[in-house]
Design an enzyme around this catalytic site. Sequence first.
Site, short mmCIF file in Angstrom:
data_model
loop_
_atom_site.label_atom_id
_atom_site.label_comp_id
_atom_site.label_asym_id
_atom_site.label_seq_id
_atom_site.Cartn_x
_atom_site.Cartn_y
_atom_site.Cartn_z
N LEU A 49 0.84 -1.19 0.00
CA LEU A 49 0.00 0.00 0.00
C LEU A 49 0.88 1.25 0.00
O LEU A 49 2.09 1.15 -0.11
CB LEU A 49 -0.93 -0.05 1.23
N TYR A 82 0.94 3.27 8.01
CA TYR A 82 0.68 3.08 6.58
C TYR A 82 1.50 1.89 6.07
O TYR A 82 2.56 1.58 6.58
CB TYR A 82 0.93 4.34 5.75
N CYS A 83 0.93 1.20 5.09
CA CYS A 83 1.51 -0.02 4.52
C CYS A 83 1.94 -1.00 5.62
O CYS A 83 3.10 -1.39 5.70
CB CYS A 83 2.70 0.31 3.62
N PRO A 84 0.98 -1.41 6.48
CA PRO A 84 1.34 -2.30 7.59
C PRO A 84 1.71 -3.70 7.11
O PRO A 84 1.22 -4.17 6.08
CB PRO A 84 0.05 -2.33 8.42
N LYS A 114 6.48 2.80 14.61
CA LYS A 114 7.11 2.28 13.39
C LYS A 114 8.00 3.33 12.74
O LYS A 114 7.61 4.48 12.56
CB LYS A 114 6.01 1.84 12.42
#
Length: 276
Positions: free
Chosen positions: A89, A144-146, A157
Amino acid sequence: MKLLQRPLWRFWDESLSAQSRSALESFAADDTLCHAVGQNLSPPTLRTWVHRQTVVLGIQDHRLPYLEDGMEYLRTQGFSPIVRNSGGLAVVLDEEVLNISLVFSENGEAIDIPAGYEAMVDFVKLLLPEVEEKIEAYEIVGSYCPGDYDLSIGGKKFAGISQRRIRQGIAVQIYLCVGGSGSDRAELVREFYDRALQGEPTKFSYPEIKPDVMASLVELTGLPLTVQDLVIRCYQVIQEVADNVRIQSLAQEEMELYTSYLTRVVERNQKMLTKV
């Protein structure tokens, strides 16, 4: 650690030279390296790269119901949206985000997906000995973009890892938020999704981003780290695990592959974005 220990590594630093170019060129470069390294035409390669204000969208993102509205918002904030040639993502790239690619060959030795991720986790810990014991790898919900190999310190993160596999070559890629505000980057992506979804239900579940779960290494460690500091550390780490290190960009025979892969990446990006 075993995957990192090779007789020869190539080191290719594009942390400065790639900044003025499109991030699509970096994805084409990694595809080229996958092909060349995977076919044993080239040695395992470490590439460092940085791109200015770019939001790299994943395959699922191009299916957002109001994608053009989301992309227009990114443009107003000074960011160029592109679609990469792999899953995942949206992620943010800027001058204080260092991308690292480790490219291996599994021609002759199978390398499973977890092993590729673990090699990058090991590499980052070698890169940051001051906080090595604090670095954890697990999914940070709200980022975001896990993914399962999000890297965090204290639950915040600072990096995400992905993989690309072509022609028996494996590119393990990481983005490291070195400086700046991790929560500001997350807020940019949160607003992108808000505008691209507008509350409409979708088959795919997009992340509900919570900006306070993301931070940069400078914010988390208090260390005066810069992208260039970490590039130097990359070279030092690879020197420690290899018998020999060759500083080299693409060889002549790889340039022909690169031209082909760049054409594919650019055409695919245009195709994805013209569906909007």
